[in-house]
Design an enzyme around this catalytic site. Structure first.
Site, PDB file in Angstrom:
ATOM      1  N   GLY A 178       0.803  -1.223   0.000  1.00 25.41           N
ATOM      2  CA  GLY A 178       0.000   0.000   0.000  1.00 25.41           C
ATOM      3  C   GLY A 178       0.838   1.277   0.000  1.00 25.41           C
ATOM      4  O   GLY A 178       2.042   1.258   0.264  1.00 25.41           O
TER       5      GLY A 178
ATOM      6  N   TYR B 274     -17.050   3.960   2.983  1.00 29.54           N
ATOM      7  CA  TYR B 274     -15.640   3.765   3.365  1.00 29.54           C
ATOM      8  C   TYR B 274     -15.447   4.144   4.834  1.00 29.54           C
ATOM      9  O   TYR B 274     -14.812   3.415   5.604  1.00 29.54           O
ATOM     10  CB  TYR B 274     -14.710   4.591   2.459  1.00 29.54           C
ATOM     11  CG  TYR B 274     -13.310   4.693   3.013  1.00 29.54           C
ATOM     12  CD1 TYR B 274     -12.449   3.598   2.999  1.00 29.54           C
ATOM     13  CD2 TYR B 274     -12.847   5.883   3.606  1.00 29.54           C
ATOM     14  CE1 TYR B 274     -11.171   3.673   3.543  1.00 29.54           C
ATOM     15  CE2 TYR B 274     -11.581   5.967   4.152  1.00 29.54           C
ATOM     16  CZ  TYR B 274     -10.746   4.862   4.117  1.00 29.54           C
ATOM     17  OH  TYR B 274      -9.483   4.939   4.668  1.00 29.54           O
TER      18      TYR B 274
ATOM     19  N   LYS C  66     -14.206   1.763   8.094  1.00 27.82           N
ATOM     20  CA  LYS C  66     -13.095   2.047   9.015  1.00 27.82           C
ATOM     21  C   LYS C  66     -13.594   2.109  10.461  1.00 27.82           C
ATOM     22  O   LYS C  66     -12.898   1.712  11.393  1.00 27.82           O
ATOM     23  CB  LYS C  66     -12.398   3.367   8.635  1.00 27.82           C
ATOM     24  CG  LYS C  66     -11.721   3.362   7.289  1.00 27.82           C
ATOM     25  CD  LYS C  66     -10.669   2.279   7.142  1.00 27.82           C
ATOM     26  CE  LYS C  66      -9.398   2.535   7.914  1.00 27.82           C
ATOM     27  NZ  LYS C  66      -8.418   1.423   7.746  1.00 27.82           N
TER      28      LYS C  66
HETATM   29  P1  NAP Z   1      -3.710   1.456  -0.671  1.00 28.64           P
HETATM   30  O1  NAP Z   1      -2.469   1.943  -1.298  1.00 28.64           O
HETATM   31  O2  NAP Z   1      -4.848   1.121  -1.556  1.00 28.64           O
HETATM   32  O3  NAP Z   1      -3.365   0.221   0.273  1.00 28.64           O
HETATM   33  C1  NAP Z   1      -4.313  -0.710   0.674  1.00 28.64           C
HETATM   34  C2  NAP Z   1      -3.601  -2.008   0.979  1.00 28.64           C
HETATM   35  O4  NAP Z   1      -4.568  -2.959   1.438  1.00 28.64           O
HETATM   36  C3  NAP Z   1      -2.923  -2.616  -0.259  1.00 28.64           C
HETATM   37  O5  NAP Z   1      -1.682  -3.127   0.132  1.00 28.64           O
HETATM   38  C4  NAP Z   1      -3.858  -3.740  -0.642  1.00 28.64           C
HETATM   39  O6  NAP Z   1      -3.209  -4.850  -1.242  1.00 28.64           O
HETATM   40  C5  NAP Z   1      -4.357  -4.159   0.733  1.00 28.64           C
HETATM   41  N1  NAP Z   1      -5.585  -4.940   0.603  1.00 28.64           N
HETATM   42  C6  NAP Z   1      -6.778  -4.542   0.136  1.00 28.64           C
HETATM   43  N2  NAP Z   1      -7.641  -5.569   0.151  1.00 28.64           N
HETATM   44  C7  NAP Z   1      -6.966  -6.639   0.644  1.00 28.64           C
HETATM   45  C8  NAP Z   1      -7.290  -7.992   0.896  1.00 28.64           C
HETATM   46  N3  NAP Z   1      -8.521  -8.493   0.639  1.00 28.64           N
HETATM   47  N4  NAP Z   1      -6.344  -8.807   1.429  1.00 28.64           N
HETATM   48  C9  NAP Z   1      -5.096  -8.339   1.689  1.00 28.64           C
HETATM   49  N5  NAP Z   1      -4.718  -7.074   1.454  1.00 28.64           N
HETATM   50  C10 NAP Z   1      -5.644  -6.238   0.931  1.00 28.64           C
HETATM   51  O7  NAP Z   1      -4.291   2.536   0.348  1.00 28.64           O
HETATM   52  P2  NAP Z   1      -3.578   3.412   1.478  1.00 28.64           P
HETATM   53  O8  NAP Z   1      -4.022   4.800   1.238  1.00 28.64           O
HETATM   54  O9  NAP Z   1      -2.152   3.107   1.583  1.00 28.64           O
HETATM   55  O10 NAP Z   1      -4.339   2.864   2.761  1.00 28.64           O
HETATM   56  C11 NAP Z   1      -3.673   2.076   3.729  1.00 28.64           C
HETATM   57  C12 NAP Z   1      -4.403   2.185   5.041  1.00 28.64           C
HETATM   58  O11 NAP Z   1      -4.428   3.548   5.459  1.00 28.64           O
HETATM   59  C13 NAP Z   1      -5.858   1.722   4.957  1.00 28.64           C
HETATM   60  O12 NAP Z   1      -6.164   1.067   6.169  1.00 28.64           O
HETATM   61  C14 NAP Z   1      -6.610   3.047   4.862  1.00 28.64           C
HETATM   62  O13 NAP Z   1      -7.926   2.933   5.330  1.00 28.64           O
HETATM   63  C15 NAP Z   1      -5.751   3.910   5.771  1.00 28.64           C
HETATM   64  N6  NAP Z   1      -5.903   5.352   5.562  1.00 28.64           N
HETATM   65  C16 NAP Z   1      -5.553   5.914   4.368  1.00 28.64           C
HETATM   66  C17 NAP Z   1      -5.698   7.289   4.192  1.00 28.64           C
HETATM   67  C18 NAP Z   1      -5.325   7.969   2.912  1.00 28.64           C
HETATM   68  O14 NAP Z   1      -5.663   9.145   2.735  1.00 28.64           O
HETATM   69  N7  NAP Z   1      -4.609   7.311   1.999  1.00 28.64           N
HETATM   70  C19 NAP Z   1      -6.220   8.075   5.237  1.00 28.64           C
HETATM   71  C20 NAP Z   1      -6.568   7.458   6.443  1.00 28.64           C
HETATM   72  C21 NAP Z   1      -6.397   6.099   6.593  1.00 28.64           C
HETATM   73  P3  NAP Z   1      -2.998  -4.973  -2.850  1.00 28.64           P
HETATM   74  O15 NAP Z   1      -1.771  -4.160  -3.188  1.00 28.64           O
HETATM   75  O16 NAP Z   1      -2.811  -6.417  -3.072  1.00 28.64           O
HETATM   76  O17 NAP Z   1      -4.250  -4.408  -3.484  1.00 28.64           O
END
Ligand code: NAP
Length: 356
Positions: A17, A166, A170
């Site tokens: 991610g 979403y 969370k």
């Molecule tokens: P991201 O790049 O889309 O990362 C999501 C990760 O989750 C990817 O590694 C994806 O794996 C994995 N994933 C999704 N479905 C899965 C499954 N069924 N089994 C195993 N792995 C799975 O998004 P991100 O922005 O880095 O988000 C990471 C975390 O931060 C999440 O918990 C998100 O809610 C939290 N967050 C993000 C933000 C933001 O603004 N970006 C803000 C607050 C919180 P693949 O690579 O295989 O798809």
């Protein structure tokens, strides 16, 4: 637990991610052995950027095959680990089926990973990447807060499977995490609750929703104007630092709002325009609330009248002082995160300037 004396490996779920990339990098820089749980470790080409990060650090990385929806699939990855960083969760807004695509992986995945922590005797701490989305659902919720600002005491009670799904995913996932943590006393749960994360990514294949916003501000999608919606912004590298503190700082307890700036769509657009000038068709205006209310639902299915009335024209203010006070977190300027993120898209030719 002192990071310098930790010889045990640490687990990062969802290591591919956007946020996880920087967490893995920082852990490797500290010389740790990172167990990277990914859905498909056989795709070596998709993991090469992490191998490169490991090669330039004193730590090492090992990949494990795990899926949030497959019970027991984190057992091998978690074996012998002292700290678990659970970041995996889908961050997509436009989904066909919110229950299947967001809520099930977030909630069942958290249960899967944390129940594995219960079965793994070496685990001392679990850090869950939650979100400010578990603190609030709509900006209108701010009126219900005690101080007029969102704090770690607040929980999102306004989202549902039909409205801000979403955020609902969370919220359910973090509530489940606390329920499981409260049922045992061996490991400590700490949650990192970031607002919208911006800044350059490490993974060239990243799909995080974070990239969509900056891209749409620059590619003309929002040329006619942006909705005036308040939101928090935080740099991805500051979020990674918060994860390390949450994992290793003896003082870390409870939830941590991880948000550098009380900002808005127009403020982010302004920061980009100040730096890049007219190279891109950045929005110069805000779209009036009445117009969004009228046509929003026809333009974008997520722009429902409920969303418009409870978010547009409303500010977003959070109190980020707990993390600063207890964990010594500092935050980069908003412009640095937004500008470096767009610059990375230009450098990789994902976006081309109109002029110059
Ligand atoms: P991201 O790049 O889309 O990362 C999501 C990760 O989750 C990817 O590694 C994806 O794996 C994995 N994933 C999704 N479905 C899965 C499954 N069924 N089994 C195993 N792995 C799975 O998004 P991100 O922005 O880095 O988000 C990471 C975390 O931060 C999440 O918990 C998100 O809610 C939290 N967050 C993000 C933000 C933001 O603004 N970006 C803000 C607050 C919180 P693949 O690579 O295989 O798809």
């Amino acid at each position: 637990m002192d990071i310098r004396n930790t010889t045990s490996p640490v687990l990062v779920t969802g290591a591919t991610g956007y946020v996880a990339g920087w967490v893995v990098k920082r852990l490797l820089e500290e010389g740790l052995t990172v167990h990277a749980a990914v859905r498909d470790p056989s795709r070596a080409d998709r993991l090469r950027y992490l191998d490169d990060v490991a090669a330039q650090s004193s730590g090492s990385i090992r990949y494990f095959k795990s899926d949030l929806l497959e019970a027991g699939s984190y057992a091998d990855a978690m074996r012998d680990c002292a700290v678990v960083f659970h970041t995996a969760s889908p961050f997509v807004i436009d989904v066909a089926d919110a229950q299947r695509d967001l809520i099930d992986p977030a909630l069942l995945g958290t249960r899967n990973v944390l129940e594995e922590a219960n079965r793994t005797p070496t685990v001392e701490r679990v850090v869950v990447t939650s979100s400010c989305a578990a603190i609030y659902g709509d900006n209108a919720d701010q009126r219900e807060t005690k101080t007029g600002k969102f704090t770690e005491d607040d929980w999102n009670t306004s989202s549902s499977v039909d409205h801000q799904a979403y955020s609902y995913s969370k919220t359910l996932a973090e509530r489940e995490a606390w329920k499981i943590a409260d049922g045992q006393d061996r490991w400590r749960l700490v949650t990192v609750n970031p607002s919208l994360v911006l800044g350059p990514g490490l993974n060239p294949f990243a799909t995080s929703e974070s990239f969509t916003l900056i891209k749409q501000l620059a590619d003309g999608t929002l040329k006619v104007g942006v909705p005036d919606v308040g939101m928090g912004i935080v740099d991805v590298r500051d979020v990674a630092e918060m994860h390390l503190q949450a994992g290793f700082n003896a003082n870390a307890r409870g939830r941590y709002i991880t948000s550098g700036h009380n900002a808005s769509f127009p403020l982010i657009a302004q920061a980009l325009r100040d730096h890049f000038g007219d190279q891109f068709p950045f929005p110069k205006r805000t779209v009036p609330k009445w117009l969004l209310w009228l046509i929003g639902p026809f333009v974008d299915k997520r722009m429902t009248r409920k969303y418009v009335s409870r978010n547009v024209g409303l500010s977003w203010v959070a109190d980020n002082s707990k993390g600063i006070r207890e964990l010594g977190i500092t935050y980069r300027p908003l412009a640095e995160s937004a500008v470096e993120m767009l610059q990375q898209m230009i450098d990789s030719e994902a976006l081309k300037p109109e002029t110059g």
